[in-house]
Design a protein around this motif. Sequence first.
Motif, PDB file in Angstrom:
ATOM      1  N   GLU B 116      25.735 -37.096  18.391  1.00  0.00           N
ATOM      2  CA  GLU B 116      24.345 -37.146  18.875  1.00  0.00           C
ATOM      3  C   GLU B 116      24.004 -35.901  19.721  1.00  0.00           C
ATOM      4  OE1 GLU B 116      23.300 -41.127  20.125  1.00  0.00           O
ATOM      5  OE2 GLU B 116      21.919 -40.316  21.627  1.00  0.00           O
ATOM      6  N   ALA B 117      24.920 -35.538  20.613  1.00  0.00           N
ATOM      7  CA  ALA B 117      24.654 -34.387  21.492  1.00  0.00           C
ATOM      8  C   ALA B 117      24.639 -33.083  20.700  1.00  0.00           C
ATOM      9  CB  ALA B 117      25.720 -34.319  22.590  1.00  0.00           C
ATOM     10  N   THR B 118      25.570 -32.933  19.751  1.00  0.00           N
ATOM     11  CA  THR B 118      25.642 -31.674  19.016  1.00  0.00           C
ATOM     12  C   THR B 118      24.464 -31.520  18.071  1.00  0.00           C
ATOM     13  OG1 THR B 118      27.959 -32.312  18.919  1.00  0.00           O
ATOM     14  CG2 THR B 118      27.419 -30.166  18.146  1.00  0.00           C
ATOM     15  N   ASN B 119      24.004 -32.647  17.527  1.00  0.00           N
ATOM     16  CA  ASN B 119      22.805 -32.560  16.693  1.00  0.00           C
ATOM     17  C   ASN B 119      21.619 -32.023  17.494  1.00  0.00           C
ATOM     18  OD1 ASN B 119      23.044 -33.124  13.920  1.00  0.00           O
ATOM     19  ND2 ASN B 119      23.547 -35.260  14.376  1.00  0.00           N
ATOM     20  N   ALA B 120      21.560 -32.392  18.761  1.00  0.00           N
ATOM     21  CA  ALA B 120      20.477 -31.864  19.599  1.00  0.00           C
ATOM     22  C   ALA B 120      20.616 -30.349  19.769  1.00  0.00           C
ATOM     23  CB  ALA B 120      20.471 -32.566  20.960  1.00  0.00           C
ATOM     24  N   LEU B 121      21.856 -29.874  19.847  1.00  0.00           N
ATOM     25  CA  LEU B 121      22.059 -28.418  19.968  1.00  0.00           C
ATOM     26  C   LEU B 121      21.763 -27.696  18.656  1.00  0.00           C
ATOM     27  CD1 LEU B 121      25.036 -27.251  22.157  1.00  0.00           C
ATOM     28  CD2 LEU B 121      22.618 -27.396  22.675  1.00  0.00           C
ATOM     29  N   LEU B 122      22.060 -28.342  17.529  1.00  0.00           N
ATOM     30  CA  LEU B 122      21.682 -27.751  16.231  1.00  0.00           C
ATOM     31  C   LEU B 122      20.160 -27.618  16.158  1.00  0.00           C
ATOM     32  CD1 LEU B 122      23.866 -29.493  13.449  1.00  0.00           C
ATOM     33  CD2 LEU B 122      23.967 -27.097  14.184  1.00  0.00           C
ATOM     34  N   ASP B 123      19.463 -28.647  16.619  1.00  0.00           N
ATOM     35  CA  ASP B 123      17.997 -28.597  16.601  1.00  0.00           C
ATOM     36  C   ASP B 123      17.470 -27.473  17.502  1.00  0.00           C
ATOM     37  OD1 ASP B 123      18.139 -30.717  14.909  1.00  0.00           O
ATOM     38  OD2 ASP B 123      17.432 -32.233  16.329  1.00  0.00           O
ATOM     39  N   LEU B 124      18.154 -27.294  18.643  1.00  0.00           N
ATOM     40  CA  LEU B 124      17.765 -26.206  19.538  1.00  0.00           C
ATOM     41  C   LEU B 124      18.041 -24.843  18.875  1.00  0.00           C
ATOM     42  CD1 LEU B 124      17.023 -25.540  22.648  1.00  0.00           C
ATOM     43  CD2 LEU B 124      19.468 -25.094  22.866  1.00  0.00           C
ATOM     44  N   GLY B 125      19.212 -24.726  18.235  1.00  0.00           N
ATOM     45  CA  GLY B 125      19.612 -23.463  17.613  1.00  0.00           C
ATOM     46  C   GLY B 125      18.699 -23.071  16.457  1.00  0.00           C
ATOM     47  N   PHE B 126      18.429 -24.017  15.581  1.00  0.00           N
ATOM     48  CA  PHE B 126      17.594 -23.691  14.421  1.00  0.00           C
ATOM     49  C   PHE B 126      16.115 -23.762  14.760  1.00  0.00           C
ATOM     50  CE2 PHE B 126      21.422 -25.064  11.881  1.00  0.00           C
ATOM     51  CZ  PHE B 126      21.676 -23.810  11.350  1.00  0.00           C
ATOM     52  N   GLY B 127      15.772 -24.521  15.784  1.00  0.00           N
ATOM     53  CA  GLY B 127      14.375 -24.614  16.196  1.00  0.00           C
ATOM     54  C   GLY B 127      14.006 -23.454  17.102  1.00  0.00           C
ATOM     55  N   PRO B 128      13.898 -23.712  18.409  1.00  0.00           N
ATOM     56  CA  PRO B 128      13.430 -22.673  19.338  1.00  0.00           C
ATOM     57  C   PRO B 128      14.258 -21.383  19.315  1.00  0.00           C
ATOM     58  CG  PRO B 128      13.686 -24.794  20.475  1.00  0.00           C
ATOM     59  CD  PRO B 128      14.122 -25.010  19.078  1.00  0.00           C
ATOM     60  N   ALA B 129      15.566 -21.472  19.075  1.00  0.00           N
ATOM     61  CA  ALA B 129      16.381 -20.244  19.102  1.00  0.00           C
ATOM     62  C   ALA B 129      16.327 -19.486  17.772  1.00  0.00           C
ATOM     63  CB  ALA B 129      17.829 -20.568  19.474  1.00  0.00           C
ATOM     64  N   ASP B 130      15.688 -20.068  16.757  1.00  0.00           N
ATOM     65  CA  ASP B 130      15.439 -19.385  15.492  1.00  0.00           C
ATOM     66  C   ASP B 130      16.705 -18.791  14.851  1.00  0.00           C
ATOM     67  OD1 ASP B 130      13.781 -18.509  13.427  1.00  0.00           O
ATOM     68  OD2 ASP B 130      13.580 -16.510  14.314  1.00  0.00           O
ATOM     69  N   MET B 131      17.792 -19.551  14.869  1.00  0.00           N
ATOM     70  CA  MET B 131      19.020 -19.039  14.264  1.00  0.00           C
ATOM     71  C   MET B 131      19.006 -19.236  12.752  1.00  0.00           C
ATOM     72  SD  MET B 131      21.807 -20.103  17.102  1.00  0.00           S
ATOM     73  CE  MET B 131      21.972 -19.113  18.599  1.00  0.00           C
ATOM     74  N   HIS B 132      19.838 -18.440  12.082  1.00  0.00           N
ATOM     75  CA  HIS B 132      19.916 -18.519  10.627  1.00  0.00           C
ATOM     76  C   HIS B 132      21.147 -19.294  10.166  1.00  0.00           C
ATOM     77  CE1 HIS B 132      19.321 -17.337   6.472  1.00  0.00           C
ATOM     78  NE2 HIS B 132      20.611 -17.072   6.417  1.00  0.00           N
ATOM     79  N   ARG B 133      22.218 -19.165  10.937  1.00  0.00           N
ATOM     80  CA  ARG B 133      23.474 -19.839  10.567  1.00  0.00           C
ATOM     81  C   ARG B 133      24.196 -20.205  11.859  1.00  0.00           C
ATOM     82  NH1 ARG B 133      28.505 -17.532  10.315  1.00  0.00           N
ATOM     83  NH2 ARG B 133      30.097 -18.463   8.991  1.00  0.00           N
ATOM     84  N   ILE B 134      24.757 -21.411  11.889  1.00  0.00           N
ATOM     85  CA  ILE B 134      25.520 -21.857  13.055  1.00  0.00           C
ATOM     86  C   ILE B 134      26.896 -22.284  12.562  1.00  0.00           C
ATOM     87  CG2 ILE B 134      25.672 -23.596  14.891  1.00  0.00           C
ATOM     88  CD1 ILE B 134      22.625 -23.505  15.094  1.00  0.00           C
ATOM     89  N   PHE B 135      27.921 -21.782  13.221  1.00  0.00           N
ATOM     90  CA  PHE B 135      29.279 -22.127  12.791  1.00  0.00           C
ATOM     91  C   PHE B 135      30.059 -22.731  13.941  1.00  0.00           C
ATOM     92  CE2 PHE B 135      31.874 -18.751  14.739  1.00  0.00           C
ATOM     93  CZ  PHE B 135      30.914 -17.791  15.053  1.00  0.00           C
ATOM     94  N   ALA B 136      31.205 -23.309  13.596  1.00  0.00           N
ATOM     95  CA  ALA B 136      32.111 -23.876  14.596  1.00  0.00           C
ATOM     96  C   ALA B 136      33.516 -23.721  14.035  1.00  0.00           C
ATOM     97  CB  ALA B 136      31.797 -25.345  14.835  1.00  0.00           C
ATOM     98  N   ARG B 137      34.492 -23.696  14.913  1.00  0.00           N
ATOM     99  CA  ARG B 137      35.856 -23.586  14.418  1.00  0.00           C
ATOM    100  C   ARG B 137      36.772 -24.511  15.193  1.00  0.00           C
ATOM    101  NH1 ARG B 137      36.914 -17.436  16.584  1.00  0.00           N
ATOM    102  NH2 ARG B 137      35.357 -17.537  18.219  1.00  0.00           N
ATOM    103  N   CYS B 138      37.875 -24.847  14.584  1.00  0.00           N
ATOM    104  CA  CYS B 138      38.849 -25.684  15.286  1.00  0.00           C
ATOM    105  C   CYS B 138      40.220 -25.544  14.649  1.00  0.00           C
ATOM    106  CB  CYS B 138      38.408 -27.153  15.290  1.00  0.00           C
ATOM    107  SG  CYS B 138      38.561 -27.978  13.704  1.00  0.00           S
ATOM    108  N   ASP B 139      41.211 -25.943  15.386  1.00  0.00           N
ATOM    109  CA  ASP B 139      42.562 -26.014  14.872  1.00  0.00           C
ATOM    110  C   ASP B 139      42.567 -26.994  13.693  1.00  0.00           C
ATOM    111  OD1 ASP B 139      45.584 -25.535  16.340  1.00  0.00           O
ATOM    112  OD2 ASP B 139      45.445 -27.065  14.762  1.00  0.00           O
ATOM    113  N   ALA B 140      43.299 -26.643  12.643  1.00  0.00           N
ATOM    114  CA  ALA B 140      43.310 -27.502  11.457  1.00  0.00           C
ATOM    115  C   ALA B 140      43.868 -28.893  11.767  1.00  0.00           C
ATOM    116  CB  ALA B 140      44.119 -26.838  10.342  1.00  0.00           C
TER     117      ALA B 140
END
Lengths: 198, 189
Positions: B116-140
């Motif tokens: 729920e919280a990260t979806n809000a950040l995706l909305d912020l990134g693609f919405g007001p921050a006008d990003m084109h691509r958002i990535f994340a990484r983690c240990d396999a």
Amino acid sequence: MSSLRLPIETDHLVLRPFERGDLDAVRRYHTLSSVQRYVERPTRYEEDVAAALAVMRSQVELHRPGETLTLAMVRRGDALLVGHVSLKWSDATAGQGELRFAIDPAQSGKGYLTQALTAMIDLAFDHFRIHRLMVRCDGRSHHSIKLMQKLGMRLEAHYREHALFQGEWDEELHFAMLDREWRPTAKVQDLPMRVRVA
Amino acid sequence: MALHPDFPLQTERLRLRPFTRGDVDGVFAYRGREDVARYLFDPPLSRDECALAIQQRATQTGFFEEGDRIVLAVETAHDGKLVGEVSLIWRSVEARQGELGWIFHPDHHGRGYATEATNALLDLGFGPADMHRIFARCDARNEPSWRLMERLGMRREAHFREHGLFKGLWDEEFYYAILRDEWLSLRHV
Ligand SMILES: CC(C)(COP(=O)(O)OP(=O)(O)OC[C@H]1O[C@@H](n2cnc3c(N)ncnc32)[C@H](O)[C@@H]1OP(=O)(O)O)[C@@H](O)C(=O)NCCC(=O)NCCS
């Protein structure tokens, strides 16, 4: 470690350091847009090629991480320069290396890159004790992708629109290979602690 | 695009807001734990280190230039309990790239708070921050983390093996990404 012995010979090629007299031959392929992506400094114009050649002429050994070894691919017999291959020692503690290559399109499809890259992979793993080698490919470069698969490299990454290249959205593939995946029957090497490069 | 969003961001069950000095104990409760730090770059933090981190974060609330990050405390809307943190880093201005991160207290795992919280950040990134691509990484090996990426609608773009050392051992890492168009179709916008 014994010092590097050059040139390296393959069935049809001699891999040797670049020479001053290679300028005309390098000009034939170095300004192509497909080559720009994989060179350290862009050479979109013919005037830039001499500087690029000077850099390649200086890349003759790997003493320290960050350094690159670049070799001209010269055809045996007629001594025609068809392209180049390079090995960058990108990281010492984790034994990482990166291969790059470029070929004159008139000479592609003859197996030269397969021979040259095979020799460079041998050199990276056997001589320089690299642990993992990677290669970047343009996502639209089907020749390179097929070549990587033929060499037995694994597709590790497929980035879409992660960057702009010459004003357009880019697509990039990373292929990689670990030392134990290369001719695995030919050697047994312990992991993870191993002799490092140089 | 420079961005200074208004906080808090509200979701159905959560509030995302800048960190304050009062959060030291709340942050130490999860950042001090061995199990939480296992796949994080930092080892478990001491209480003092948490206090220092919070000082830094108090200013990480907007985008002004490349490399800037927005790091937000996540608290439950009904009782204001700190359950974790999420972050969005502006990785490339030219190519409009962002990177997401998350850390939650184990007592609050398994309830969909991270999603729920990260979806809000995706909305912020693609919405007001006008990003084109958002990535994340983690240990396999960090399965909860990459399963979260899949819940968010991200695609696995990379699987690196032994490309570096992590805490003295060979590293294996996943990259996941989502493009603006993919986010738009997920949100049926
Ligand atoms: C990564 C991390 C945030 C994932 O936490 P999580 O609790 O698995 O993720 P969510 O909050 O989205 O919860 C999803 C789980 O809640 C369940 N759930 C319950 N109610 C839900 C709801 N309303 N909505 C969505 N999921 C719900 C889901 O089914 C899922 O459970 P499952 O994993 O058993 O299928 C957490 O493991 C963590 O903080 N780890 C330590 C720090 C770390 O490693 N960070 C990442 C470094 S890369």
